[in-house]
Design an enzyme around this catalytic site. Structure first.
Site: not given
Length: 304
Positions: A172, A38, A145, A163
């Site tokens: 995803p 990101q 993950d 969260d």
């Protein structure tokens, strides 16, 4: 660049929907770059102070991050009579872990976040958020993950806190709001286990909020939607709590008062705790319009 009240600032546009945006005055950029997963922007804004933006959206600000994190963590922690083992999936800023560790009964808290590069940025620049909780001997931080970790672990937990990013189409995160995922969580919870997930904005995504709560309710015998106003998100922010046994609204009043009193919180008190679970009529009517349960085969996705 543009002039604003005598000093030069950048303007950062955050799109809240296809028809609405908020423009932030940026006084100073602390970090702006990309991790594997990101875009991360950490900036000092005019209205909210130091603010973390992920992929263009405000994730957390020093103005009221404690409102979101106290609302996310403590209703679930208080619903469990004695939470000792806690799993957090997501929670990169460290503030969710910070709040969990305020409970004196906690012996082990595992935080699993997929973005290790973000964690390093947070550790360096966002001390106000994590307050060095990563170094607490009860804490374990795992870069992995979260879905895969949950599926592979043999541990059970008293409380599981999600969260996460929203279930936005093409990401995803969509699979982390399905019935099958909540069933996996149910199996990894202890006898009196409790889970909670962030559940998006009740203003901009009332459909998603409603479907998330429907889906949690399809797995857990006790399910409670609730919300808290988070100014950084420009709306009442939604949450969904699922419990194997105890109802948060059934916690004995004296127990709630005593346990809250030990936490030293800035937002959540006894009166606000009950208010979180109260919805005005117009919102209840909107929620009742949505009956869908999100599944792997037919997942609910937020359309941007």
């Amino acid at each position: 660049m543009a002039e604003s009240q005598g000093y030069r600032v950048l303007w950062y546009t955050e799109w809240l929907s296809s028809q609405e945006a908020h423009i932030h005055a940026i006084k100073r950029i602390i970090f702006d770059g990309y991790t594997k997963y990101q875009r991360v922007t950490l900036a000092e804004t005019g209205s909210f102070g130091l603010t973390l933006f992920l992929d263009g959206y405000a994730q957390s600000s020093e103005y009221d991050e404690f409102v979101y994190h106290e609302a996310l963590v403590h209703p679930a922690m208080l619903t469990h009579p004695k939470p000792e083992k806690v799993l957090i999936i997501g929670g990169g800023e460290g503030a969710t872990l910070r709040e969990v560790l305020k409970h004196p009964t906690v012996k082990r808290a595992v935080m699993v976040d997929i973005d290790g590069e973000l964690l390093e940025i947070v550790k360096k620049y966002m001390v106000k958020w994590h307050q060095n909780c990563f170094n607490d001997p009860r804490a374990e931080v795992v870069v992995a993950d979260g879905k895969k970790y949950l599926e592979e672990t043999s541990e059970t937990f008293d409380v599981i806190i999600l969260d996460l990013t929203d279930p936005t189409k093409g990401t995803p995160g969509v699979q982390l709001y399905t019935k099958e995922f909540y069933e996996e969580i149910y199996d990894k919870l202890s006898k009196d286990g409790v889970m909670v997930t962030q559940a998006t904005s009740t203003r901009y995504n009332i459909d998603a909020f409603s479907v998330i709560n429907n889906t949690v309710a399809s797995v857990f015998p006790v399910e409670r939607p609730y919300k808290a106003h988070v100014a950084t998100f420009y709306s009442e922010w939604g949450f969904a709590l699922g419990s194997k046994s105890r109802d948060p609204l059934g916690i004995p009043r004296n127990e709630l008062s005593e346990r809250l009193g030990r936490l030293g919180l800035k937002f959540l008190d006894e009166e606000i705790f009950y208010h979180l679970f109260h919805f005005p009529t117009y919102l209840k009517e909107k929620m009742q319009q949505y009956k869908q349960i999100s599944t792997v085969a037919q997942p609910f996705q937020i359309e941007l």
